[in-house]
Design a protein around this motif. Structure first.
Motif, mmCIF file in Angstrom:
data_model
loop_
_atom_site.group_PDB
_atom_site.id
_atom_site.type_symbol
_atom_site.label_atom_id
_atom_site.label_comp_id
_atom_site.label_asym_id
_atom_site.label_seq_id
_atom_site.Cartn_x
_atom_site.Cartn_y
_atom_site.Cartn_z
ATOM 1 N N VAL A 3 -0.288 6.438 7.629
ATOM 2 C CA VAL A 3 -0.338 7.532 8.775
ATOM 3 C C VAL A 3 0.489 8.392 8.514
ATOM 4 N N ARG A 4 0.083 9.660 9.075
ATOM 5 C CA ARG A 4 0.985 10.676 8.260
ATOM 6 C C ARG A 4 1.450 12.175 9.980
ATOM 7 N N SER A 38 12.120 4.114 4.884
ATOM 8 C CA SER A 38 12.075 4.358 6.688
ATOM 9 C C SER A 38 10.687 3.532 6.885
ATOM 10 N N TYR A 39 11.091 2.192 6.597
ATOM 11 C CA TYR A 39 9.197 1.108 6.097
ATOM 12 C C TYR A 39 9.349 0.559 7.524
ATOM 13 N N PHE A 99 5.475 -2.761 3.253
ATOM 14 C CA PHE A 99 6.188 -1.766 3.571
ATOM 15 C C PHE A 99 7.569 -1.821 2.914
ATOM 16 N N LYS A 100 8.611 -2.339 2.323
ATOM 17 C CA LYS A 100 9.787 -2.535 2.024
ATOM 18 C C LYS A 100 9.758 -1.248 0.567
ATOM 19 N N SER A 101 8.297 -1.447 -0.024
ATOM 20 C CA SER A 101 8.156 -0.979 -0.974
ATOM 21 C C SER A 101 7.695 0.572 -0.772
ATOM 22 N N GLN A 102 7.138 1.073 0.714
ATOM 23 C CA GLN A 102 6.675 2.274 0.729
ATOM 24 C C GLN A 102 8.161 3.533 0.528
#
Length: 91
Positions: free
Chosen positions: A43-44, A74-75, A68-71
């Motif tokens: 999602v951009r 701002s997860y 998500f945390k690895s992203q």
């Protein structure tokens, strides 16, 4: 910043496009979007400015949360953006 077009004339046949129906559009070179493609989508979209957030307790599979945390930091905002996109697509 100069908002003028870099070209004086468009090479698009606007009259032809205006008269086309949806059935006239050739999608043969566009692959069908699969669930796997959607799952890998990013999602951009800019995050909407919302006055109030509501804190909730939500049970999420551990591997999903870890991903998500690895992203990045701002997860939580990314999860919210995905949920918002899903909501808007299904309204």
């Amino acid at each position: 910043m100069n908002n003028e077009s870099s070209s004086n004339s468009s090479q698009t046949d606007w009259r032809r496009l205006d008269t086309m129906s949806d059935e006239d559009i050739d999608f043969s070179d566009c692959p069908e979007v699969t669930p796997e493609m959607f799952a890998n989508a990013v999602v951009r979209k800019g995050l909407p400015v919302v006055e109030k957030k509501t804190q909730v307790i939500l049970r999420i599979d551990s591997d999903v949360l870890d991903w998500f945390k690895s992203q990045g930091q701002s997860y939580q905002a990314q999860i919210n953006a995905l949920l918002r996109a899903y909501m808007e697509a299904n309204q």
